[in-house]
Write a protein that holds these residues in place. Structure first.
Motif, PDB file in Angstrom:
ATOM      1  N   PHE A  24      -0.227  -8.760   3.017  1.00 35.13           N
ATOM      2  CA  PHE A  24       0.300  -7.882   1.964  1.00 35.13           C
ATOM      3  C   PHE A  24       1.602  -8.387   1.365  1.00 35.13           C
ATOM      4  CE2 PHE A  24      -2.236  -5.353   4.890  1.00 35.13           C
ATOM      5  CZ  PHE A  24      -3.216  -4.873   4.032  1.00 35.13           C
ATOM      6  N   ARG A  25       1.682  -9.707   1.176  1.00 34.29           N
ATOM      7  CA  ARG A  25       2.828 -10.359   0.545  1.00 34.29           C
ATOM      8  C   ARG A  25       2.342 -11.083  -0.706  1.00 34.29           C
ATOM      9  NH1 ARG A  25       5.494  -7.605   3.821  1.00 34.29           N
ATOM     10  NH2 ARG A  25       6.306  -8.385   5.761  1.00 34.29           N
ATOM     11  N   GLY A  46      11.388  -3.945   2.926  1.00 29.90           N
ATOM     12  CA  GLY A  46      10.819  -2.896   3.759  1.00 29.90           C
ATOM     13  C   GLY A  46       9.452  -2.402   3.325  1.00 29.90           C
ATOM     14  N   ARG A  47       8.824  -3.065   2.371  1.00 26.52           N
ATOM     15  CA  ARG A  47       7.552  -2.613   1.814  1.00 26.52           C
ATOM     16  C   ARG A  47       6.466  -3.653   2.026  1.00 26.52           C
ATOM     17  NH1 ARG A  47       9.410   2.065   1.374  1.00 26.52           N
ATOM     18  NH2 ARG A  47       7.467   2.223   2.506  1.00 26.52           N
ATOM     19  N   ILE A  73       1.973  -2.884  -6.802  1.00 24.53           N
ATOM     20  CA  ILE A  73       2.151  -1.541  -6.245  1.00 24.53           C
ATOM     21  C   ILE A  73       2.563  -1.698  -4.783  1.00 24.53           C
ATOM     22  CG2 ILE A  73       1.010   0.654  -5.693  1.00 24.53           C
ATOM     23  CD1 ILE A  73       1.006   0.294  -8.628  1.00 24.53           C
ATOM     24  N   GLY A  74       3.652  -1.046  -4.390  1.00 27.73           N
ATOM     25  CA  GLY A  74       4.098  -1.069  -3.005  1.00 27.73           C
ATOM     26  C   GLY A  74       3.338  -0.056  -2.165  1.00 27.73           C
ATOM     27  N   LEU A 121      -3.017  -0.912   6.633  1.00 22.95           N
ATOM     28  CA  LEU A 121      -1.620  -0.473   6.696  1.00 22.95           C
ATOM     29  C   LEU A 121      -1.424   0.561   7.799  1.00 22.95           C
ATOM     30  CD1 LEU A 121      -0.764  -0.139   2.917  1.00 22.95           C
ATOM     31  CD2 LEU A 121       0.104  -1.846   4.515  1.00 22.95           C
ATOM     32  N   ARG A 122      -2.393   1.496   7.923  1.00 21.11           N
ATOM     33  CA  ARG A 122      -2.285   2.510   8.980  1.00 21.11           C
ATOM     34  C   ARG A 122      -2.318   1.848  10.351  1.00 21.11           C
ATOM     35  NH1 ARG A 122      -5.490   5.381   5.359  1.00 21.11           N
ATOM     36  NH2 ARG A 122      -7.412   4.825   6.430  1.00 21.11           N
TER      37      ARG A 122
END
Length: 127
Positions: A24-25, A46-47, A73-74, A121-122
Motif C-alpha cells: 500500500f505504498r 502514518g497512512r 486515497i489514504g 488493512l484490517r
C-alpha cells in the motif's frame, strides 16, 4: 496510471508510470532517456494507500517544465496529492479536512479490489 513529462520546453517527453504496491505504498517508474528508474514515493505520514484516483501533468507557464501530480486515497478515506517540483517529491492532503470524501460508484471489479484492500488493512491492524 501513467503520464508523460517534459523537463523543459525543448526536451523530449518521458513516460512516468505510478503503481501502488502490495504494501500500500506509491512507486513511480520513470524513463530518464537511457534507462528505467524506480523511485519509492511511500505513503502520507502514518497512512496506507488502498486506492488511486489518477495522475495529470501541469505547466505554470509556456517555458516551464511539466510536473506530474498523482492523486491517491489514504486508508483514512482522504484524498492526497503527490507531486514533483523539479527537485523533490512532495505529498500533502488534497482537500480541506472538514470535507468528506465520497467514493464514486465503481465497477464490480473495483469493488472487489477495494474489499480485498480493506480486508488486508484490517489484518495488518489486528496483528
Amino acid at each position: 496510471m501513467a503520464v508523460t513529462v517534459r523537463d523543459g520546453p525543448n526536451e523530449q517527453q518521458r513516460p512516468y508510470a505510478f503503481v501502488i504496491t502490495d504494501d500500500f505504498r506509491l512507486w513511480v517508474n520513470w524513463w530518464d532517456g537511457s534507462k528505467w528508474n524506480w523511485s519509492a514515493q511511500g505513503a502520507p505520514s502514518g497512512r496506507l494507500i488502498p486506492d488511486s484516483v489518477g495522475v495529470v501533468t501541469m505547466k505554470d507557464d509556456p517555458n516551464a517544465f511539466t510536473r506530474p501530480y498523482v492523486f491517491v486515497i489514504g486508508d483514512d478515506s482522504k484524498l492526497y496529492l503527490n507531486w514533483w517540483d523539479g527537485k523533490a517529491w512532495h505529498c500533502r492532503p488534497g482537500h480541506p479536512a472538514r470535507t468528506r470524501h465520497r467514493t464514486p460508484r465503481r465497477s464490480p471489479h473495483h469493488a472487489k479490489r477495494s474489499q480485498r484492500h480493506a480486508a488486508a488493512l484490517r489484518l495488518r491492524h489486528h496483528r
